[in-house]
Design a protein around this motif. Structure first.
Motif, PDB file in Angstrom:
ATOM      1  N   ASN A  12      -5.916  -4.588  -6.057  1.00  0.00           N
ATOM      2  CA  ASN A  12      -7.075  -3.985  -5.407  1.00  0.00           C
ATOM      3  C   ASN A  12      -6.951  -2.473  -5.215  1.00  0.00           C
ATOM      4  O   ASN A  12      -7.965  -1.776  -5.162  1.00  0.00           O
ATOM      5  CB  ASN A  12      -7.268  -4.672  -4.044  1.00  0.00           C
ATOM      6  CG  ASN A  12      -8.176  -3.887  -3.129  1.00  0.00           C
ATOM      7  OD1 ASN A  12      -9.402  -3.934  -3.265  1.00  0.00           O
ATOM      8  ND2 ASN A  12      -7.597  -3.142  -2.196  1.00  0.00           N
TER       9      ASN A  12
ATOM     10  N   ASP B   8       0.853  -1.197   0.000  1.00  0.00           N
ATOM     11  CA  ASP B   8       0.000   0.000   0.000  1.00  0.00           C
ATOM     12  C   ASP B   8       0.883   1.239   0.000  1.00  0.00           C
ATOM     13  O   ASP B   8       2.041   1.173   0.410  1.00  0.00           O
ATOM     14  CB  ASP B   8      -0.918  -0.003   1.239  1.00  0.00           C
ATOM     15  CG  ASP B   8      -2.152   0.861   1.063  1.00  0.00           C
ATOM     16  OD1 ASP B   8      -2.017   2.093   0.893  1.00  0.00           O
ATOM     17  OD2 ASP B   8      -3.270   0.316   1.088  1.00  0.00           O
TER      18      ASP B   8
ATOM     19  N   TYR C 222     -13.109   7.556 -13.107  1.00  0.00           N
ATOM     20  CA  TYR C 222     -13.159   6.282 -12.382  1.00  0.00           C
ATOM     21  C   TYR C 222     -13.880   5.216 -13.200  1.00  0.00           C
ATOM     22  O   TYR C 222     -13.391   4.092 -13.355  1.00  0.00           O
ATOM     23  CB  TYR C 222     -13.878   6.494 -11.052  1.00  0.00           C
ATOM     24  CG  TYR C 222     -14.012   5.251 -10.194  1.00  0.00           C
ATOM     25  CD1 TYR C 222     -12.958   4.817  -9.406  1.00  0.00           C
ATOM     26  CD2 TYR C 222     -15.212   4.526 -10.157  1.00  0.00           C
ATOM     27  CE1 TYR C 222     -13.077   3.687  -8.606  1.00  0.00           C
ATOM     28  CE2 TYR C 222     -15.341   3.399  -9.363  1.00  0.00           C
ATOM     29  CZ  TYR C 222     -14.271   2.981  -8.586  1.00  0.00           C
ATOM     30  OH  TYR C 222     -14.392   1.852  -7.800  1.00  0.00           O
TER      31      TYR C 222
HETATM   32  N1  LIG Z   1     -15.887   0.075  -1.430  1.00  0.00           N
HETATM   33  C1  LIG Z   1     -16.665  -0.066  -2.490  1.00  0.00           C
HETATM   34  O1  LIG Z   1     -17.890   0.068  -2.402  1.00  0.00           O
HETATM   35  C2  LIG Z   1     -16.079  -0.438  -3.833  1.00  0.00           C
HETATM   36  C3  LIG Z   1     -16.969  -0.728  -4.882  1.00  0.00           C
HETATM   37  C4  LIG Z   1     -16.455  -1.068  -6.124  1.00  0.00           C
HETATM   38  C5  LIG Z   1     -15.082  -1.127  -6.306  1.00  0.00           C
HETATM   39  N2  LIG Z   1     -14.242  -0.830  -5.270  1.00  0.00           N
HETATM   40  C6  LIG Z   1     -12.805  -0.913  -5.543  1.00  0.00           C
HETATM   41  O2  LIG Z   1     -12.199  -1.737  -4.581  1.00  0.00           O
HETATM   42  C7  LIG Z   1     -10.891  -1.271  -4.288  1.00  0.00           C
HETATM   43  C8  LIG Z   1     -10.754  -0.999  -2.802  1.00  0.00           C
HETATM   44  O3  LIG Z   1     -11.767  -0.081  -2.416  1.00  0.00           O
HETATM   45  P1  LIG Z   1     -11.910   0.432  -0.902  1.00  0.00           P
HETATM   46  O4  LIG Z   1     -13.296   0.911  -0.749  1.00  0.00           O
HETATM   47  O5  LIG Z   1     -11.352  -0.567   0.046  1.00  0.00           O
HETATM   48  O6  LIG Z   1     -10.952   1.715  -0.987  1.00  0.00           O
HETATM   49  P2  LIG Z   1     -10.093   2.418   0.168  1.00  0.00           P
HETATM   50  O7  LIG Z   1      -9.899   3.831  -0.300  1.00  0.00           O
HETATM   51  O8  LIG Z   1     -10.692   2.203   1.513  1.00  0.00           O
HETATM   52  O9  LIG Z   1      -8.711   1.636   0.113  1.00  0.00           O
HETATM   53  C9  LIG Z   1      -7.882   1.722  -1.016  1.00  0.00           C
HETATM   54  C10 LIG Z   1      -6.449   1.482  -0.587  1.00  0.00           C
HETATM   55  O10 LIG Z   1      -5.628   1.650  -1.748  1.00  0.00           O
HETATM   56  C11 LIG Z   1      -4.495   2.398  -1.375  1.00  0.00           C
HETATM   57  N3  LIG Z   1      -3.952   3.135  -2.507  1.00  0.00           N
HETATM   58  C12 LIG Z   1      -4.506   4.187  -3.163  1.00  0.00           C
HETATM   59  N4  LIG Z   1      -3.675   4.630  -4.109  1.00  0.00           N
HETATM   60  C13 LIG Z   1      -2.575   3.843  -4.068  1.00  0.00           C
HETATM   61  C14 LIG Z   1      -1.359   3.811  -4.791  1.00  0.00           C
HETATM   62  N5  LIG Z   1      -1.089   4.710  -5.768  1.00  0.00           N
HETATM   63  N6  LIG Z   1      -0.443   2.864  -4.485  1.00  0.00           N
HETATM   64  C15 LIG Z   1      -0.688   1.965  -3.505  1.00  0.00           C
HETATM   65  N7  LIG Z   1      -1.825   1.952  -2.767  1.00  0.00           N
HETATM   66  C16 LIG Z   1      -2.747   2.885  -3.051  1.00  0.00           C
HETATM   67  C17 LIG Z   1      -4.990   3.374  -0.292  1.00  0.00           C
HETATM   68  O11 LIG Z   1      -3.908   3.848   0.514  1.00  0.00           O
HETATM   69  C18 LIG Z   1      -5.976   2.499   0.472  1.00  0.00           C
HETATM   70  O12 LIG Z   1      -5.379   1.826   1.559  1.00  0.00           O
HETATM   71  C19 LIG Z   1     -10.670  -0.038  -5.158  1.00  0.00           C
HETATM   72  O13 LIG Z   1     -10.031  -0.405  -6.358  1.00  0.00           O
HETATM   73  C20 LIG Z   1     -12.086   0.419  -5.431  1.00  0.00           C
HETATM   74  O14 LIG Z   1     -12.183   1.180  -6.616  1.00  0.00           O
HETATM   75  C21 LIG Z   1     -14.707  -0.483  -4.044  1.00  0.00           C
END
Ligand SMILES: NC(=O)c1ccc[n+]([C@@H]2O[C@H](COP(=O)([O-])OP(=O)(O)OC[C@H]3O[C@@H](n4cnc5c(N)ncnc54)[C@H](O)[C@@H]3O)[C@@H](O)[C@H]2O)c1
Length: 260
Positions: free
Chosen positions: A89, A38, A159
């Motif tokens: 992810n 991360d 996005y």
């Molecule tokens: N939560 C939802 O409802 C949902 C729905 C559809 C898709 N997603 C996808 O699932 C994934 C996780 O979502 P989430 O809700 O847990 O998000 P979140 O923001 O809680 O966590 C994302 C993590 O990715 C890390 N991150 C961001 N940019 C980064 C980079 N350049 N290098 C390394 N790490 C990086 C952040 O530090 C964070 O810990 C994402 O790809 C998101 O688009 C989430």
């Protein structure tokens, strides 16, 4: 830990929080050695895994950096001499309508959601194709797409386009590397409540429903929204030996949202 993933090394990006953390915990519980990567520290994820008897290490990495990714893959493969799977992810939600989308905003969402997936997948497969096959499979890739890469969400241009790209990248690479024993799939989550996004803590703690949550519920045939463990369960299947004739698939984990 003993389980179906014992002896496997798996990289999970975005593992400090949210879905990535839940995936890391689940894969470790199934026996995998997890490399929790991360931009932020994943120490608390690793501490939780170790406290539960699992094995993990934290790596700080920016998944938009090709050189940082090369180092990450090298370090992960060095653990056991083999890289069994990666879960791409890490990502960021946001955006706007096209007239409000600046060049910088467009580049940001494409970089962090799509270019990162391209770089990670390329680096991982470069390593995996030289590994011995296990039951016909050399390695597995799981890409985190979104229901918003399938449907057209309001005001999230960068996005949504990036996640649609993740879906097509998944199909393309699955087709191109199937003969080499590389299994590539995507998960398309619906609205998953991690507690980290606006309004979610109030929803979880007090049952307060804001407009965004109400909209998500209205679009979900199930009477609840998703929880991170729903996604972790899907990821656990897609990196497991049971996933050996499923490739190029986009697994919707959305309570039926995209079927509606
Ligand atoms: N939560 C939802 O409802 C949902 C729905 C559809 C898709 N997603 C996808 O699932 C994934 C996780 O979502 P989430 O809700 O847990 O998000 P979140 O923001 O809680 O966590 C994302 C993590 O990715 C890390 N991150 C961001 N940019 C980064 C980079 N350049 N290098 C390394 N790490 C990086 C952040 O530090 C964070 O810990 C994402 O790809 C998101 O688009 C989430």
């Amino acid at each position: 830990m003993t389980g179906g993933l014992t002896g496997r090394t798996i990289v999970v990006t975005g593992a400090a929080a949210g879905l990535g953390r839940a995936i890391a915990l689940r894969l470790a519980a199934d026996g995998a050695t997890v490399v929790a990567a991360d931009l932020r520290s994943s120490d608390s994820t690793v501490e939780a895994i170790v406290a539960a008897g699992g094995v993990a290490r934290a790596v700080t990495v920016d998944v938009t950096s090709a050189s940082a990714i090369e180092s990450l893959i090298e370090e992960a493969a060095g653990v056991t001499g083999r890289l069994d799977a990666v879960v791409n992810n890490a990502g960021r939600f946001g955006g706007s309508r096209i007239l409000d989308t600046t060049d910088e905003e467009w580049d940001h969402y494409l970089d962090v959601n799509l270019r990162s997936t391209f770089l990670m997948t390329r680096a991982a497969i470069r390593r995996m194709v030289d590994q011995e096959q296990r039951d016909g499979v050399r390695g597995r890739i799981v890409n985190m797409a979104s229901q918003l890469g399938i449907t057209g969400p309001p005001a999230a241009l960068g996005y949504a386009v990036a996640k649609a790209g993740v879906i097509q990248l998944t199909r393309q690479v699955a087709v191109d590397y199937g003969r080499e024993g590389i299994v590539v799939n995507a998960i398309a989550p619906g609205r998953i409540i991690t507690g980290d996004h606006p309004g979610e803590r109030e929803y979880l703690d007090e049952g307060t429903i804001d407009a965004a949550t109400e909209f998500s519920l209205s679009r979900t045939p199930f009477s609840r929204l998703g929880v991170p463990e729903d996604i972790a369960g899907a990821a656990a299947f897609l990196v497991s030996d049971d996933c050996r004739f499923v490739s190029g698939a986009v697994l919707a984990v959305d309570g039926g949202w995209t079927a509606y």
